[in-house]
Design a protein around this motif. Structure first.
Motif: not given
Length: 209
Positions: A105-106, A108-110, A112-113, A115
């Motif tokens: 999950l983390k 994917k966040e890193l 896809l976004l 940041d």
């Protein structure tokens, strides 16, 4: 005979990834396959590896760092799976190593976004092993490298291999591999030296035998 490998950047940054402003000298697939040879070679290194990160580690540069066993970063470091901002998908081994480091999950966040993550946050989420002041970075890396270099090479390489393959094996396969590795250790001169050193209450001197 190499006991430990330290990877770092040149100048004030670790690695900002590919230079997309310059045209590729060959077909992109051939170019990326060439880069991938370096990625797989790094992951195949038997001895412990350390990424000394100061400044920016982005894109393939971040995934280069994550390919090491330990990531030691200065407090001014910044991290990003920057690909999406450039209209690209993740590469440099990131799709394989990132979920293993921070969880799916983390990851994917890193990815896809895309940041930019400061050093303190990178340490909190497990993206790096340790964050230190920039003034302490070289001494910290040198100290850790010295500890690893003084360790038992055979035992460390087998421990590294066992951990790296843990996600692909069952518990039964894992404990069997551990037993095989431990049997090799018990036949090694370094292990005998460690036992004698323990009895004599002195540091062991490992020679990789």
């Amino acid at each position: 005979d190499v006991r430990v490998l330290v990877i770092t950047g040149e100048g004030d940054e670790f690695c900002s990834g590919a230079d997309l402003s310059a045209p590729a000298e060959t077909h992109w697939l051939k170019h990326l396959n060439y880069i991938n040879e370096g990625v797989t070679a790094l992951h195949a290194v038997d001895c412990p590896t350390i990424a000394r990160v100061d400044g920016v580690a982005a894109g393939a540069g971040l995934n280069l760092a994550l390919g090491c066993d330990l990531v030691i970063a200065s407090d001014r470091s910044r991290f990003s799976e920057i690909f999406a901002r450039r209209g690209l998908s993740i590469d440099g081994g990131g799709s394989w190593v990132l979920p293993r480091v921070v969880g799916l999950l983390k990851a994917k966040e890193l990815a896809l976004l895309a940041d930019i993550v400061p050093a303190s946050e990178a340490e909190r989420i497990g993206l790096v092993s340790r964050v230190v002041r920039r003034s302490e970075l070289d001494a910290t890396v040198a100290g850790i490298a010295a500890r690893l270099a003084a360790g038992p090479p055979l035992a460390l390489s087998m421990t590294k291999r066992l951990l790296n393959q843990s996600a692909q094996v069952t518990l039964a396969q894992a404990v069997e591999a551990e037993a095989q590795a431990q049997t090799v250790n018990f036949g090694a001169q370094d292990t005998a030296e460690a036992m004698v050193a323990f009895v004599e209450k002195r540091p062991a001197r490992f020679e990789g035998r």
